[in-house]
Design a protein around this motif. Sequence first.
Motif, PDB file in Angstrom:
ATOM      1  N   VAL A 511      -5.943 -30.712  -3.564  1.00  0.00           N
ATOM      2  CA  VAL A 511      -6.927 -29.913  -4.277  1.00  0.00           C
ATOM      3  C   VAL A 511      -6.556 -29.821  -5.750  1.00  0.00           C
ATOM      4  N   GLY A 512      -5.268 -29.768  -6.037  1.00  0.00           N
ATOM      5  CA  GLY A 512      -4.832 -29.738  -7.432  1.00  0.00           C
ATOM      6  C   GLY A 512      -5.307 -30.944  -8.203  1.00  0.00           C
ATOM      7  N   ASP A 513      -5.223 -32.119  -7.605  1.00  0.00           N
ATOM      8  CA  ASP A 513      -5.701 -33.321  -8.288  1.00  0.00           C
ATOM      9  C   ASP A 513      -7.218 -33.266  -8.497  1.00  0.00           C
ATOM     10  N   HIS A 514      -7.928 -32.745  -7.521  1.00  0.00           N
ATOM     11  CA  HIS A 514      -9.372 -32.563  -7.697  1.00  0.00           C
ATOM     12  C   HIS A 514      -9.662 -31.623  -8.873  1.00  0.00           C
ATOM     13  N   LEU A 515      -8.915 -30.525  -8.961  1.00  0.00           N
ATOM     14  CA  LEU A 515      -9.147 -29.554 -10.038  1.00  0.00           C
ATOM     15  C   LEU A 515      -8.779 -30.135 -11.399  1.00  0.00           C
ATOM     16  N   LEU A 516      -7.735 -30.939 -11.451  1.00  0.00           N
ATOM     17  CA  LEU A 516      -7.393 -31.597 -12.710  1.00  0.00           C
ATOM     18  C   LEU A 516      -8.511 -32.532 -13.145  1.00  0.00           C
TER      19      LEU A 516
END
Length: 533
Positions: A511-516
């Motif tokens: 999810v962190g990569d999606h948010l980035l």
Amino acid sequence: MTSAGSAYDFVIIGTGAGGGTLARRLAPSGKRILLLERGGWLPREPQNWSAAEVFVNNRYVSKDTWYDADGKAFQPQIHYYVGGATKLYGAALYRLRREDFGELRHHDGVSPAWPISYEDMEPYYTLAEQLYRVHGARGEDPTEPPASAPYPFPPVSHEPRIQKLSDDLAAAGLNPFHSPCGIMLNEANMPYSRCVRCPTCDGFPCLVHAKSDAEVLGVRPALEYPNVTLLTDAKAVRLDTNPAGTAVTQVVVEHEGHLERYAGDIVVVACGAANSAKLLLMSANDKHPAGLANGSDEVGRNYMFHVSQAVLALSKEPNPTVFQKTLGVNDYYFRGPDFDFPLGNIQMIGKSQAEMFRGEKPLETKLAPTWALADVASHAVDFWLSTEDLPVSDNRVTVDGDGHIRLRYTPSNPTAAQRLYHQLKSMLGRLGMHEDHLIHRFAYMKSDIPLAGVAHQAGTCRFGQDPATSVLNTDCRAHELDNLYVVDTSFVPSIGAVNPALTAMANALRVGDHLLQRTGVSARATTGRPLVQ
């Protein structure tokens, strides 16, 4: 009510396996990040390593009161500190099996398929193993899913009695393996090892910060970046939305005796399955009368926490093992002898100490002499049996009129749990144990109220592609609100039969990569410092 500070790019509520890991992933982006933790820093004190304080006096257990379906009060064995539940976990960091991502039929029901595949999660399992410094050995466990990299550290060695147990299991035709373990241990150079292989790891805080928990390896590294702020003793009580109800505008927080409001472009909930559901339910408004993200009436439903049994066998010879949590068996994960359905996982847990028995069974042990309990502990070999808890709609978290959590739960997969227990019991004679002496040990509970053992809680905000049957989409964003995400184990549609911490960590990285990407930042942030160190 006061409004504190300027708006943030990200507000993350909770600092455990989900929230703490996400903060670490986002920190190098330069985005303004606020971490909210309802507890404080867990004190570093001699009592961290005291079995009497931890198991008898419940020194680090929250003062919360929850209620069961009949309105009976109980104290959940939950911990509110920076790092969340990982501060006292056993650091067993398993991947779900590849098959766990598909539909699995059990004797008592069905474990549903995930909306993403194991292959979607695999790169993030690898990153999580690196970030949390997991020790293990590929190829020993026949149910192990494919991996794109070896474990970053070698397996933790067995002490002699556990090595003998491993040999006996292999002689019986099974495939024992070294449990994947997140500790900062260097057995090749112990003078420089942070971990000392002490007996106070599983279920204890680590006094020397040698356990791979979300405080030490998530929050603390994130706080090295000037754009990350942590507010402790800050309990989120409500999420407010814009008039249209399409986005969260402010997080209302109890802090230092008054209410404060914090605004974030993106709000991420990671309070643990029960408390995340509570926060969404308590945030009901005109546009969301049943609670935020709850148009499907799925918030709080499908609560799972594993059908777990802590048991001890009595070895015919003394068991002087100090660090016992090094071995696992998954031969019965998908089926048992004469049983074509999954049973679950067998692994070791922390070594029994006499004082633990007084905490686990205070009435039964009140009159027992210390020497008798010590004798039992000296011969105990301790196992953790874990069977998948199947999602059931009526197993759910609700909130009563006073804002208390009410937890309705009925066991969903009892046949497999009973069979796994009897399978281990039937093998004791071949494992150097006294036959028929497999004793239930309530290892993480002062009482034997099943609901109180909430360490593996999951499933109350599950993700999926259909808004009618799920709370979150496959990016873990609420279907109904554009800027609201959930990244603790609430998101899982099924829990498997292994410890869920690594899955929460891996998903938080995903999810962190999606948010980035959503906020226009490369996953390889250009700060000169790698995201995973």
